[in-house]
Design a protein around this motif. Structure first.
Motif, mmCIF file in Angstrom:
data_model
loop_
_atom_site.group_PDB
_atom_site.id
_atom_site.type_symbol
_atom_site.label_atom_id
_atom_site.label_comp_id
_atom_site.label_asym_id
_atom_site.label_seq_id
_atom_site.Cartn_x
_atom_site.Cartn_y
_atom_site.Cartn_z
ATOM 1 N N GLY A 1 9.532 87.409 27.742
ATOM 2 C CA GLY A 1 9.897 86.201 27.775
ATOM 3 C C GLY A 1 11.213 85.859 27.929
ATOM 4 N N GLY A 2 11.955 86.519 26.956
ATOM 5 C CA GLY A 2 13.517 86.331 26.968
ATOM 6 C C GLY A 2 14.075 86.497 28.448
ATOM 7 N N ILE A 3 13.834 87.621 29.170
ATOM 8 C CA ILE A 3 14.368 87.866 30.101
ATOM 9 C C ILE A 3 13.901 86.890 31.348
ATOM 10 N N GLY A 4 12.828 86.746 31.526
ATOM 11 C CA GLY A 4 12.069 85.563 32.452
ATOM 12 C C GLY A 4 12.923 84.440 32.138
ATOM 13 N N GLY A 5 13.200 83.866 30.862
ATOM 14 C CA GLY A 5 13.874 82.682 30.563
ATOM 15 C C GLY A 5 15.094 82.709 31.051
ATOM 16 N N ILE A 6 15.829 83.575 30.802
ATOM 17 C CA ILE A 6 17.358 83.483 31.247
ATOM 18 C C ILE A 6 17.547 83.485 33.013
ATOM 19 N N THR B 1 23.096 75.473 26.097
ATOM 20 C CA THR B 1 22.318 75.391 25.025
ATOM 21 C C THR B 1 20.894 76.098 25.375
ATOM 22 N N PRO B 2 20.418 75.625 26.619
ATOM 23 C CA PRO B 2 19.180 76.325 26.937
ATOM 24 C C PRO B 2 19.418 77.829 27.227
ATOM 25 N N MET B 3 20.569 78.274 27.692
ATOM 26 C CA MET B 3 20.791 79.878 27.893
ATOM 27 C C MET B 3 20.707 80.384 26.526
ATOM 28 N N PHE C 1 11.215 73.510 19.350
ATOM 29 C CA PHE C 1 12.600 73.996 19.623
ATOM 30 C C PHE C 1 12.879 73.414 21.120
ATOM 31 N N LEU C 2 12.109 73.264 21.741
ATOM 32 C CA LEU C 2 12.224 72.996 23.321
ATOM 33 C C LEU C 2 12.775 71.656 23.460
ATOM 34 N N VAL C 3 12.268 70.652 22.819
ATOM 35 C CA VAL C 3 12.321 69.259 23.148
ATOM 36 C C VAL C 3 13.883 68.982 22.610
ATOM 37 N N PRO C 4 14.395 69.344 21.324
ATOM 38 C CA PRO C 4 15.699 69.074 21.027
ATOM 39 C C PRO C 4 16.702 69.806 22.010
ATOM 40 N N VAL C 5 16.245 70.871 22.321
ATOM 41 C CA VAL C 5 17.224 71.632 23.397
ATOM 42 C C VAL C 5 17.397 70.895 24.730
#
Length: 174
Positions: A12-17, A72-74, A122-126
């Motif tokens: 999940g982390g690698i895909g997200g980056i 922030t998203p990173m 976590f996603l919405v504030p980011v």
């Protein structure tokens, strides 16, 4: 952490980056198009479309302007995407009677819903911080920069409205 959960977290982390790095310029253009104000009395909007927005953004801010708000998203994408993967895995596991049981379409749907609920906290504030920084134009030619980065944005949001500023973002998003 068990092996499967660790694999979910890392995947999940690698895909997200990769998602952030590749998608940020298009996301910035999308947010700027969505938030451009309507001009009164028949005046044209600031951007005529996606290409016009990209060209004007690059001319006024350089290519780096398309990557505004990316920090922030990173920083948060790995834990957020990991929450999606881990939440989905946990919800599937909770619905199985025995390990390895096939899940129905309805059970997979419920697992997907659960993973989204976990991650959205976590996603919405980011996203709120990212979008605020994306639409903020660079200083120069009389433009004022309100936020000096993600932490400054968080501090000012908190100073102006407290934690409710972020819960407001949650309630407006869903």
């Amino acid at each position: 952490m068990e092996t499967r959960a660790m694999k979910d977290f890392i995947s999940g982390g690698i895909g997200g980056i990769f998602m952030i790095v590749i998608g940020q310029p298009l996301d910035t253009i999308k947010v700027r198009l969505q938030t451009q104000s309507n001009r009164p009395h028949g005046r044209s909007p600031m951007y005529k479309g996606m290409v016009d927005c990209a060209v004007k953004s690059i001319r006024s801010e350089g290519v780096r302007g398309l990557f505004k708000g990316m920090l922030t998203p990173m920083l948060m994408i790995t834990p957020i995407t990991a929450l999606y993967f881990s939440g989905f895995g946990l919800a599937k596991k909770l619905q199985q009677r025995r390990p390895g049981d096939e899940l129905t379409t309805s059970q997979l749907f419920k697992a997907g819903m659960f993973s989204s609920l976990v991650a959205m906290v976590f996603l919405v504030p980011v996203e709120r911080i990212k979008c605020t920084l994306q639409v903020q134009q660079s200083g120069g030619r009389g433009r004022m920069v309100m936020y000096c980065g993600p932490m400054d944005c968080v501090r000012q949001f908190y100073r102006e409205a407290g934690i409710s500023e972020f819960t407001k973002a949650l309630s407006q998003h869903y």
